[in-house]
Design a protein around this motif. Structure first.
Motif, short mmCIF file in Angstrom:
data_model
loop_
_atom_site.label_atom_id
_atom_site.label_comp_id
_atom_site.label_asym_id
_atom_site.label_seq_id
_atom_site.Cartn_x
_atom_site.Cartn_y
_atom_site.Cartn_z
N ILE A 186 0.94 -1.22 -0.02
CA ILE A 186 0.06 0.11 0.14
C ILE A 186 0.99 1.15 0.07
CG2 ILE A 186 -1.77 1.44 1.28
CD1 ILE A 186 -2.64 -1.38 2.51
N GLY A 187 0.68 2.14 -0.86
CA GLY A 187 1.31 3.32 -0.82
C GLY A 187 0.68 4.45 -1.76
N ILE A 188 1.24 5.39 -1.73
CA ILE A 188 0.82 6.91 -2.50
C ILE A 188 1.35 6.69 -4.08
CG2 ILE A 188 0.81 9.31 -2.45
CD1 ILE A 188 1.53 9.25 0.49
N ALA A 189 0.05 6.83 -4.81
CA ALA A 189 0.32 6.62 -6.28
C ALA A 189 1.25 7.85 -6.55
CB ALA A 189 -0.96 6.80 -6.90
N GLN B 197 -2.01 8.44 -13.81
CA GLN B 197 -1.56 7.19 -13.89
C GLN B 197 -0.50 7.15 -15.05
OE1 GLN B 197 -5.14 5.02 -15.40
NE2 GLN B 197 -5.89 4.76 -13.03
N ARG B 198 0.25 5.78 -14.71
CA ARG B 198 1.42 5.73 -15.77
C ARG B 198 0.66 5.12 -17.03
NH1 ARG B 198 6.88 5.50 -13.32
NH2 ARG B 198 6.33 6.21 -11.21
#
Length: 59
Positions: A35-38, A43-44
């Motif tokens: 879990i993390g910050i995008a 989006q890529r």
């Protein structure tokens, strides 16, 4: 926030044992969820994929 399920680490007994030792709770780990910050900027681009006709055959 962004999540990623990691199951390859639990495929082998050694990986499950390593994770079980790290979490310190009884049980058998089945999946790790990262879990993390995008990243900033949205989006890529999606990773390239083969056309369905190249990977699926009907018999």
């Amino acid at each position: 926030m962004s999540t990623c399920a990691l199951t390859h680490i639990t495929e082998l007994t050694a990986g499950r044992r390593l994770l079980a030792g790290l979490i310190g709770h009884p049980g058998v780990p089945q999946v790790v969820v990262r879990i993390g910050i995008a990243p900033e900027g949205g989006q890529r681009p999606p990773t390239p994929r083969l056309p369905l006709t190249e990977v699926l055959t009907e018999r």
